[in-house]
Design an enzyme around this catalytic site. Structure first.
Site, short mmCIF file in Angstrom:
data_model
loop_
_atom_site.label_atom_id
_atom_site.label_comp_id
_atom_site.label_asym_id
_atom_site.label_seq_id
_atom_site.Cartn_x
_atom_site.Cartn_y
_atom_site.Cartn_z
CD GLU A 19 -24.56 135.73 85.49
OE1 GLU A 19 -24.43 136.25 84.37
OE2 GLU A 19 -25.00 134.58 85.66
CD GLU A 79 -29.51 134.57 86.56
OE1 GLU A 79 -28.98 134.12 85.51
OE2 GLU A 79 -29.58 135.78 86.81
C1 FCB Z 1 -27.30 135.12 83.03
C2 FCB Z 1 -27.95 136.46 83.30
C3 FCB Z 1 -29.43 136.50 83.04
C4 FCB Z 1 -29.79 135.70 81.80
C5 FCB Z 1 -29.18 134.32 81.85
C6 FCB Z 1 -29.53 133.46 80.67
O1 FCB Z 1 -25.98 135.31 82.75
O2 FCB Z 1 -27.75 136.85 84.65
O3 FCB Z 1 -29.83 137.83 82.95
O4 FCB Z 1 -29.44 136.39 80.68
O5 FCB Z 1 -27.80 134.42 81.95
#
Ligand code: FCB
Length: 452
Positions: A174, A362
């Site tokens: 990210e 994620e």
């Molecule tokens: C993302 C991050 C991860 C975590 C989630 C909730 O942006 O990559 O580390 O904090 O959010």
């Protein structure tokens, strides 16, 4: 989502080659911040400074993963999760960012990788999940062009020491979040603000991601190289022209700023003129160096944002209409629960012909979990969140999106950056006083789902 549809959700519908996993990040779980030769990272320094983290929480112990990772890998195994995403802490490998290697850092990740493989779990490392060595920040961090060389040196060391056992690499996590929150808003490490920090950080992060990809591919041509992006489905507040245009600008910033140059499409600057200033940081030849032909792209989605025009927001003239003011279901992060967002993001990214494969690297949710009297943790809202999002992933896949895997964020409750330990995102509950773990009902559901 109809009850009927939920009952039908079945691992088999995704096919045998679909990869299921769980994702973590070094700083959020490892603790042992100054142990065995590890150098300080920007997050160590930022988290130790009063006022930066909610309620003064810090990550000095976190989930104690550095000292007792076997315990958590045993839980991954127990839940039958075949893929484990983790990140490598740069300052454990190179305490000062460049130069002398810390053998104990190398040993730790070698042990972790070997242990995963022994347990039949595939390790998926990310090389950078936001914890820059502090020594490098003192030299300008991501605003200093030299970081491209610093990062390449680090990537090459990781490739040399770990590459013989790694099939999937992710270069960075990210970039929009660590440059936006860390170098523009100042709410994440290193706490810098303004365009003069943000724009060079963006450009150097992009060059580093592409260069990192090249270094890995040259060392291990058969490994699959990816990198991950945050993304948010954007909806205009109304159909008024001004709101629609504001939503488009937010979409550029949230979803297009990093992926497009990396795909060789250049920066999407036309509708946000201030971004043109990024040209100041270009060296001759950068246009070519900014892109890399990734084997896969990781997308990370949690929610959507509703955007309206605002005269007051500098540069962007767009404002988020907060979810907690919209009478919609939200999580502890105050993010709207909106499962179609992940479907829209999969469609959006797959529309770039240059993207070969997509993994959801994620997706997950934080809720106020509590241990019941009988010692269990019942979290139906997370369970439904995961189910409903997985249904949307299947919908995209059925419509032809080349999505190859899905990773839940995250294994255990952990240190959620500026929010400290308040948001609990884990499939596994952690008592941070005793380090006791309890698999939540969502974790049990994921385990059952994975059994097929
Ligand atoms: C993302 C991050 C991860 C975590 C989630 C909730 O942006 O990559 O580390 O904090 O959010």
């Amino acid at each position: 989502m109809s009850v009927q549809k939920k009952q039908e959700l079945n691992k088999q519908s995704f096919g045998d080659d679909f990869q299921w996993g769980v994702a973590t990040a070094a700083f959020q779980i490892e603790g042992s911040c100054a142990v065995d030769g590890k150098g300080a990272s920007i997050w160590d320094v930022f988290a130790n400074k009063k006022g930066n983290i909610k309620d003064g929480h810090h990550a000095r112990t976190a989930c104690d993963f550095y000292l007792s990772y076997q315990k958590d890998i045993a839980l991954v195994k127990k839940m039958g999760i075949p893929n484990f995403r983790f990140s490598i802490s740069w300052s454990r490998i190179l305490p000062h960012g460049t130069g002398k290697i810390n053998q104990k850092g190398i040993d730790f990740y070698n042990d972790l990788i070997d242990h995963c493989l022994e347990q039949g779990i595939e390790p998926w490392p990310t090389l950078y999940h936001w914890d820059l060595p502090q020594t490098l920040e003192e030299k300008g961090g991501w605003t200093n062009r030299e970081i491209v060389a610093w990062f390449s040196e680090y990537v090459s060391i990781c490739a040399t020491h770990f590459g013989d056992r790694i099939k999937h690499w992710m270069v960075m996590n990210e970039p929009m979040v660590f440059t936006g929150a860390g170098y523009f808003m100042g709410v994440h490490a290193p706490g810098r603000k303004g365009l003069k920090n943000f724009l060079p950080a963006v450009h150097h992060a992009i060059l580093s991601i592409a260069e990192g990809g090249r270094v890995l591919k040259a060392a291990f041509p058969d490994a699959l190289i990816g990198t991950t992006f945050s993304c948010t489905h954007v909806t205009p507040f109304s159909s008024a022209k001004k709101d629609v245009a504001a939503a488009d600008r937010a979409d550029i910033l949230f979803n297009r700023l990093f992926i497009e140059p990396l795909l060789g499409l250049g920066y999407p600057v036309d509708d946000i003129p201030v971004l043109k200033k990024i040209q100041r940081y270009f060296y001759p030849g950068d246009e070519d160096k900014m892109s890399f032909d990734f084997d896969f792209i990781g997308i990370q989605n949690y929610t959507r944002e509703v955007i309206r025009y605002s005269l007051l927001t500098p540069y962007l003239h767009a404002q988020i209409v907060r979810a907690d003011r919209r009478d919609v279901p939200t999580t502890t992060m105050k993010w709207e629960v909106y499962p179609p967002a992940i479907y829209h993001m999969l469609k959006k990214f797959s529309a770039y012909p240059q993207i070969k494969e997509i993994y959801v690297t994620e997706n997950g949710a934080a809720f106020e979990d509590a241990v019941s009297e009988d010692g269990t943790v019942n979290d139906p809202r997370r369970l439904n969140y995961l189910k409903d999002h997985i249904v949307q992933v299947l919908k995209a896949k059925d419509e032809g999106v080349n999505v190859k895997g899905y990773f839940v964020w995250t294994l255990t409750d952990n240190f959620e950056w500026a929010e400290g330990y308040h948001p609990r995102f884990g499939l596994v509950y952690v008592d941070f006083n005793t380090q006791q773990r309890i698999i939540k009902s969502s974790g049990q559901w994921y385990a059952d789902f994975l059994k097929g």
